[in-house]
Design a protein around this motif. Sequence first.
Motif, short mmCIF file in Angstrom:
data_model
loop_
_atom_site.label_atom_id
_atom_site.label_comp_id
_atom_site.label_asym_id
_atom_site.label_seq_id
_atom_site.Cartn_x
_atom_site.Cartn_y
_atom_site.Cartn_z
N ASN A 140 33.89 -21.46 21.22
CA ASN A 140 33.20 -20.30 20.64
C ASN A 140 31.94 -20.70 19.89
O ASN A 140 31.52 -20.00 18.97
CB ASN A 140 34.15 -19.55 19.69
CG ASN A 140 35.26 -18.83 20.44
OD1 ASN A 140 35.09 -18.50 21.62
ND2 ASN A 140 36.37 -18.60 19.77
N VAL A 141 31.35 -21.84 20.19
CA VAL A 141 30.13 -22.28 19.50
C VAL A 141 29.00 -22.39 20.51
O VAL A 141 29.16 -23.03 21.56
CB VAL A 141 30.35 -23.63 18.78
CG1 VAL A 141 29.09 -24.05 18.05
CG2 VAL A 141 31.53 -23.55 17.82
N LYS A 142 27.89 -21.74 20.22
CA LYS A 142 26.69 -21.87 21.05
C LYS A 142 25.51 -22.21 20.14
O LYS A 142 25.36 -21.67 19.05
CB LYS A 142 26.41 -20.56 21.78
CG LYS A 142 27.38 -20.27 22.93
CD LYS A 142 26.91 -19.11 23.77
CE LYS A 142 27.82 -18.92 24.98
NZ LYS A 142 27.33 -17.82 25.85
N VAL A 143 24.71 -23.14 20.65
CA VAL A 143 23.49 -23.54 19.94
C VAL A 143 22.32 -23.27 20.86
O VAL A 143 22.23 -23.86 21.95
CB VAL A 143 23.55 -25.02 19.54
CG1 VAL A 143 22.24 -25.43 18.88
CG2 VAL A 143 24.72 -25.28 18.61
N ALA A 144 21.43 -22.36 20.46
CA ALA A 144 20.28 -21.96 21.27
C ALA A 144 20.75 -21.53 22.66
O ALA A 144 20.20 -21.95 23.69
CB ALA A 144 19.26 -23.09 21.35
N GLU A 145 21.82 -20.74 22.69
CA GLU A 145 22.40 -20.18 23.92
C GLU A 145 23.01 -21.24 24.83
O GLU A 145 23.29 -20.98 26.00
CB GLU A 145 21.33 -19.39 24.70
CG GLU A 145 20.75 -18.22 23.93
CD GLU A 145 21.82 -17.21 23.51
OE1 GLU A 145 22.80 -17.05 24.26
OE2 GLU A 145 21.68 -16.63 22.42
N VAL A 146 23.22 -22.47 24.31
CA VAL A 146 23.84 -23.54 25.09
C VAL A 146 25.20 -23.83 24.47
O VAL A 146 25.32 -23.93 23.23
CB VAL A 146 22.96 -24.81 25.09
CG1 VAL A 146 23.68 -25.96 25.80
CG2 VAL A 146 21.63 -24.52 25.76
N ASP A 147 26.21 -23.98 25.33
CA ASP A 147 27.54 -24.27 24.82
C ASP A 147 27.56 -25.60 24.08
O ASP A 147 26.99 -26.60 24.55
CB ASP A 147 28.55 -24.33 25.97
CG ASP A 147 28.84 -22.93 26.53
OD1 ASP A 147 28.63 -21.94 25.78
OD2 ASP A 147 29.24 -22.83 27.70
N CYS A 148 28.23 -25.55 22.97
CA CYS A 148 28.37 -26.76 22.14
C CYS A 148 29.85 -26.97 21.91
O CYS A 148 30.54 -26.11 21.33
CB CYS A 148 27.62 -26.58 20.81
SG CYS A 148 27.42 -28.12 19.88
N THR A 149 30.37 -28.08 22.41
CA THR A 149 31.82 -28.32 22.41
C THR A 149 32.27 -28.88 21.07
O THR A 149 31.85 -29.97 20.68
CB THR A 149 32.19 -29.31 23.52
OG1 THR A 149 31.69 -28.80 24.77
CG2 THR A 149 33.71 -29.49 23.59
N PRO A 150 33.11 -28.14 20.32
CA PRO A 150 33.57 -28.66 19.02
C PRO A 150 34.39 -29.93 19.18
O PRO A 150 35.12 -30.11 20.17
CB PRO A 150 34.42 -27.52 18.45
CG PRO A 150 33.93 -26.30 19.18
CD PRO A 150 33.56 -26.76 20.56
N ILE A 151 34.26 -30.79 18.21
CA ILE A 151 35.01 -32.06 18.19
C ILE A 151 36.04 -31.97 17.08
O ILE A 151 35.71 -31.69 15.92
CB ILE A 151 34.04 -33.24 17.94
CG1 ILE A 151 33.02 -33.32 19.08
CG2 ILE A 151 34.80 -34.55 17.78
CD1 ILE A 151 31.94 -34.35 18.86
N ARG A 152 37.28 -32.22 17.43
CA ARG A 152 38.39 -32.01 16.49
C ARG A 152 38.24 -32.92 15.26
O ARG A 152 38.52 -32.51 14.13
CB ARG A 152 39.72 -32.27 17.19
CG ARG A 152 40.94 -31.93 16.32
CD ARG A 152 42.23 -32.20 17.08
NE ARG A 152 42.40 -31.33 18.23
CZ ARG A 152 42.90 -30.10 18.19
NH1 ARG A 152 43.32 -29.62 17.03
NH2 ARG A 152 43.03 -29.39 19.28
N GLU A 153 37.79 -34.15 15.49
CA GLU A 153 37.72 -35.09 14.37
C GLU A 153 36.69 -34.65 13.32
O GLU A 153 36.80 -35.01 12.14
CB GLU A 153 37.34 -36.51 14.86
CG GLU A 153 38.43 -37.19 15.67
CD GLU A 153 38.53 -36.61 17.09
OE1 GLU A 153 37.59 -35.91 17.51
OE2 GLU A 153 39.56 -36.86 17.76
N GLY A 154 35.69 -33.91 13.72
CA GLY A 154 34.66 -33.50 12.77
C GLY A 154 34.89 -32.15 12.16
O GLY A 154 34.07 -31.66 11.38
N TYR A 155 36.01 -31.49 12.54
CA TYR A 155 36.26 -30.13 12.08
C TYR A 155 36.94 -30.14 10.71
O TYR A 155 37.96 -30.81 10.50
CB TYR A 155 37.14 -29.39 13.08
CG TYR A 155 37.50 -27.97 12.66
CD1 TYR A 155 36.50 -27.01 12.49
CD2 TYR A 155 38.83 -27.61 12.44
CE1 TYR A 155 36.83 -25.72 12.11
CE2 TYR A 155 39.17 -26.32 12.06
CZ TYR A 155 38.16 -25.37 11.90
OH TYR A 155 38.47 -24.10 11.53
#
Length: 1859
Positions: free
Chosen positions: A882-897
């Motif tokens: 559910n994360v988009k940056v400048a209309e591009v999908d950005c895959t969340p990383i569990r370790e950084g959440y």
Amino acid sequence: MTSFTRIRTYFLLCCFLSSLVLPVTSQTVVQAPQTHTAGSQVITALLQEEEYASFHAENPEWTFNHLAVDYRNGNVYLGAVNRIYKLSPNLEVQKSHETGPDEDNRKCYPPRIVQPCSEPLTLTNNVNKMLLMDYRENRLLACGSLYQGICKILRLDDLFKLGEPFHKKEHYLSGVNESGSVFGVIVSYGNASPDMLFVATAVDGKPEYFPTISSRKLARNSEEDGMFAYVFHDEFVASMIKIPSDTFTVIPDFDIYYIYGFASGNFVYFLTLQPEMGGGPTTGSSSAGREQVYTSKIVRLCKADTAFNSYVEVPIGCISDNVEYRLLEAAYLSKAGAILARSLDVAPDDDVLFAIFSKGQKRRPRQASQDSALCVFSLRKINEKIKERLQSCYKGEGTLDLAWLKVKDIPCSSLLTIDDDFCGLDMNAPLGVSEMVRGKPLFSDAVDKMSSVIAYVYKNHSLVFVGTKSGQVKKVRETNIERKYDKYANRWKGVSPGQVTAGMHMSISMCVFVSTNNTPCCCAFSRCARKEKCERSSEPRRFASDIKQCVRLSVHPNNISVSQFSLVLEAHNVPELSAGVNCTFENLAEMNGLVEGNRIKCSSPAEKEMPRIIVDKGDHQIVQLYLKSKETGLAFANTSFVFYNCSVHKSCLSCVSSPYQCHWCKYRHDCTHDPRTCSFQEGRVKKPEGCPQLLPAERILVPVNVVKPITLRAKNLPQPQSGQRGYECLLTIQGNEHRVPALRFNSSSVQCQNTSYFYDGMEMSSLPVELTVIWNGDFSIDNPAHNKVHLYKCDAQRGSCGLCLKADPLFGCVWCKGENRCTLKQHCANENTWLEHNGINSKCTHPRITKITPLRGPREGGTLVTIHGENLGLDFREIQGNVKVAEVDCTPIREGYIPAEQIVCEMGRAEMSQYTGNVQVCVGQCTSEFMAKSSKYYYFVIPRIISLTPSRGPVSGGTVVNITGSHFDAGSNVSVMRGGLWLTCRTHASLHGIGNVSVSVSIDRAHLQKDLQFEYVEDPTITKIEPEWSIFRYTFLSVYFDSLLTAERYQQNSMRPFCDILGPTTMVCQAPELSISLARHQEVPERPEEFGFKLDDLQITLNNTNFIYFPNPEFEPISPSGVLELKPGSPIILKGRNFLPATNSGNGKLNYTVLIGEKPCILTVSENQLLCESPNLIGRHKILARVGGIENSPGSVHITSDSPLSSTAIIGIAAAGALLILVIVAVLIAYKRKSRESDLTLKRLQMQMDNLESRVALECKEAFAELQTDIHELTSDLDGAGIPFLDYRTYTMRVLFPGIEEHPVLRDLEEQVEKGLKLFGQLINNKIFLLCFIRTLEAQRGFSMRDRGNVASLIMTVLQSKLEYATDVLKHLLSDLIDRNLESKNHPKLLLRRTESVAEKMLTNWFTFLLYKFLKECAGEPLFSLFCAIKQQMEKGPIDSITGEARYSLSEDKLIRQQIDYKTLVVNCIHPENEKSPEIQVKVLNCDTISQVKEKILDAIYKNVPHSHRLKASDMDLEWRQGRGQRMILQDEDITTKIEGDWKRLNMLSHYQVPDNAVMALVPKQVTAYNSVNNSTVSRTSASKYENMIKYTGSPDSLRTRTPMITPDLESGVKVWHLVKNHEHGDQKEGDRGSKMVSEIYLTRLLATKGTLQKFVDDLFETIFSTAHRGSALPLAIKYMFDFLDEQADKHNIHDPHVRHTWKSNCLPLRFWVNVIKNPQFVFDIHKSSITDACLSVVAQTFMDSCSTSEHRLGKDSPSNKLLYAKDIPSYKSWVERYYSDISKMPAISDQDMNAYLAEQSRMHMNEFNTMSSLSEIYSYVGKYTEEIVCALEQDDAARKQRLAFKLEQVVAFMSLES
């Protein structure tokens, strides 16, 4: 010895070792030579029996300096600071003699006791520098540091002062203050002649005052005039040697330090440490930062040599294990002894010298080496070396070789043959020996530095004892010729540099360990001694010579309680104990022991005799148990024993866990060793399992302010017995104890009753609290698990929904949507409005993004984007996908959440059409409630690489490659770069050898590749080095390679860091500098073992190189005086050595440069000379020679002109001389005639000067009296006076628009333009428009400084109601101003100095608005007091009504510089508005004009009335009411006014002869200007021509001008004056100014006035520069603006504190406070006269100087206003610095708090100004610069987006229609 003071031995050495030197008698065994020094304040002596005596100085600062022992009776003489002590053999004080302190100064020569000294005197300690016993005359020589080192001669018996010679220069032995700086040796010649004293001393840079070595007479009569006189002294020769001044030109801090001295045979010897002279000035000057090389030498003199022709000095040192030891520390003369004599090849009775040396030749006090060595020298061999050197010199071989005494080498002369006792001639003397005498090393220690030495011979063994810096004593014994030694380290713990102990009783095993051969053995009765000294040593077990024979003890039991009694000892090797034995427990008790075979029964001391054992030191104490023989009273054996005490344990678990037999009584809460004392059988506890204790509990959570019980699990809880109290819980919350009743359910459970708890602060969301369960008042239950209660607050640190819901679920916190806060469920009003974790409603709405990093990345993706925000989900699954940056999908990383707070996602690949966009996060579902979008945009960039340099490098790697390109700073994986345009990398070693490799750069997933190749080439090899030699101080080398070099600079593997590349295969380097050792210093070339270069990662080492180092060239001084006199054209010859290195290929060439002044000269070089052809110069010039790294100045050259005169010139000179003689004769005749007239004139002048001096004295006396009395009068007069503050509007108008009374902003505007102005007002409230508008105006040439100030003030009046917006605009403008200032490279300190921009004036106005409250509540009172004080003080003396000059003034320009005779009168005034009121007494002066009297009367009548509410003096007449109804109008000018020539004087009270206590009244203005008195009426007629002139005296504004106002009568040209006529008129005649004196005399009045007003100035400055004063806090505006300036400085990397200080000073004090101080009428309703204005200007100038960081150098020509407060300004500056520092330490003001404060200020003064009128005034500038403003708006992107140019054109159109 200024820099080399040291403690050369400890008293341990003196006290203990002398027992080995002296015969054993019943006296104390303590002795030391007089030279031993110590910094200790305790000395200790071992008595023959067993105890120790010690002596302490009564003052700990009176350190001990010297010790001497009378060998005849054992008395000890102690030289200390300020005292000489005589002590008995057991160190009891018999006598003491006071030597100081006294008033002195080291610079006083002769000392002040001989003649007065101009130097400041201080109370100075007297350090004892020499203590010698003169046995022949039974007296003591005690020399101190006071008065240049004079000596006291004291009688040995009672320290009675026999004499103190001080009146001759011979009596001053040394000006050095250190105790170890002087050494003396007394030489006796039998009964026929008196003794001699040889004195050697450091001179501390004063060679002209003190000889470094001399021989003195010791007269038998201590008061004889010849005491300490030189043994021989005539015009050319004396019994002394001084250090020549030329030596100090080579080594400025040269000195000779004397370590030891003695007499032997026919000679006197001194051991010295002195700087080495051979290195020239560059080596010698320690002040130049180079390390000084030192040499240890022994100096020898014949005892009978009165001319010191026998002076010889020899270098000494020793080498051990190839390590040089050359720094002498201590020495001692002894006999050799048979065994050591064989080793040294000398006789046993020969003198030998033991010496201690430190490693090396360089003294580094801060990095002192601990490496030291003990060496021995044969004195006979030293004398043989001296004889050999003397003989060679007297054969004409070599030079005298005494560099410090003969700076220039002097060759020896061939004369004669010498013998052993040769004492020198006046030729070949003094003499130096160049070859070092090496001592025989006995022992070295690299860890514990040796510092003192003593020795003696025992049974043919030479035993040496050395003391170390750590306080140990070591014994060294020479055994045979192979140089073996025994060394024993003294293990006595009492030995230390600060506490000196000696000769204590060692244990037997320790004693036996020390014993060897014929050294001392051990007596069994605890005395370490030789066998013959041990009584009955032949009896069994009374003497132990082996460690197995020592007494051994064992004890049963090995520990007992303090309350137990009996123990048994088993002893082995015990001697016969028929006399009995005692058991001694240290110093606690001594018990009788019962002996049964080898068993001894002892009773322990009573419990009360045992020391108190406390638990933090353990529950036991180890004591020493001694067995003491009743026969001798001595302890002969000891062992350790343990007493334990159970009662110190206060908890059950610590009690039963003790290693000793301890039991816990549960009901008594007590620990005991005897379980029978417990009252109940079931109450005894021995194991931890039976202890009452709390069991581990899960986290105990208690919300604050919620009533809740706390239940705890436990075991073995005791039931309180009859009479015992119940249970309680004790909680310690933030230091406060809270007791809560508790209920014991059973032995395994207890509950703290219902109670609520609370803790302060919101910084902690939970607080762990200590929990203790107690019963019976203070019996605590053990808590081994350390259970704690955790108090918590739901709303602490949980300001958002996400933070609330991620809290520990056990807390029970929910997010209450209705109240928008985190709270407990029960505290939220409606169940439907809360959110809880894992509940039905568990999702937070309205997520928010606060920060994104980075903001740029490559299109290829892979960039890790970090998103910070609020309510960003509670589970990773909610944001996954559910994360988009400048209309591009950005895959969340569990370790950084981080739930709710942070998301780290990896960017996908972007399409080419995508450039930028914001960040979008959806939490669970993408609806508006659960979606967050960032305000900032993320940009896609395309990184590119362009080139790399260099493109080749060696295969070994290490080449630094710079890659240039663009956007290297994008993405998350960023390398080292600058500005994103280039990055740097370093090549590694090639994996595939030589060849090309491709270069690529990776940024995240973007792989940048271009056709860039890097070539690995073969490592270069060195083919040749030219030259293959250097001097020690480096020269330049050319290095040639076989392949191309790739870099511009390389690091060389040496002290010199870099080489420079000259060509493809060539580089130039400096040869590494070589440190100069002793061998190198003696003309010896050095060949390095290894020589090489480092090129990138390639290191080239040349192991078999022929490279060699030659000694440095050395220059001799050009002449003894240092200056060479020459004629023009004469060559300059520089002498020295090593000018041409002796290389294998012939003489090597060095590149010499010789400068004469600034000009080089042409050189011819030979081995020992440089021939310099001097350039065409005249005068004195310094010679500077350079070669390699050496720069030397051998002196200066003085070239004088030598042009011959022609015969014609000579004849002309002779004729001129004859004519000159005739003129002189004529002048003498004329002089004779005039001399009589001159005598008469001189007498007249003398009389005039006497009169002048008396009048000056009278004037200064008056000024002093005024200074003392006026402060009280002013303070009492000001009491109770009200402060007439102006209202806010008037105050701001006077500051914003000075000089304009009715400004348009106060008036209403016509309504027809209101609509257009409202639109214009909207534009002004648009920040983009306003900033663009101001910048455009400032860019216009026609926009003057006046316009800038006017616009700034108008804008601030418009924005008065919106100060938050005004502050934001001001910060932008100031930020722009700072940027422009720094970009234009102006000095940063000039910022805000002058008002040259709108921003600077707005800043002034901003402070004006926001500091009004501070002025009224705090700063206004001292400012008004200062104004009133100045006004009253000025009016106490005459004030000239025309020029404004006054008798009392702070300003030199406004000071009456002549004597004015005046008298104070008191007039009784009638109130002009109420004649029936009581008369008011007013002080006036008889020299006051009528207008001045009227002003003073009005001031008295309307004392507390604002000035604008008073009657005006110009509207009133002064009426003098005399007796019988007579009345007279007094005026400044009338028909009685006196006119003298063209000067007319204003009328004064003295003109009308007004008496004291006259009655005056102010009446309405009359029409006449002159008076006619007729009985009881006053006739008034028409005014004359004077009427028009009255204005300048009567008007309150008449004194405002600062220039003298001379208004001539227009018809007659008459000039008006009051007290002082205009000084600038040329027609003024001598004496016109009355009693005129030298004008500078009256400047003392400035000081008198300044002293009177000092308190008021201090009060004002203290108030302004205090962060909290008189209960008023620092205004927020000041802290806010100062923090803003600090942020700007940080932004621009300005860390200079002076710049920051100046910005703040320019911002507030100089911009606001100076304006207010100079113009108090801006704040108060007052009238300011010109003299008051001048004084306030001086105060304001002082205020400005106090805020400055620059130092003002003041001199006699400096302005008086700066000199006046010169001494006060440093104090004021410290106030300012403290003020700024205190502000910076205050907590920062948040924007929220500041905006609230600004909003409040805006609300308070909402309607003070007419906004429309202000907008109209601002619009006038729009009309003037419409086109420029519109153009600027169109060019600005932000303004274009908001169409501001179009809106402005609409405003212009509206205004045109309406007007």
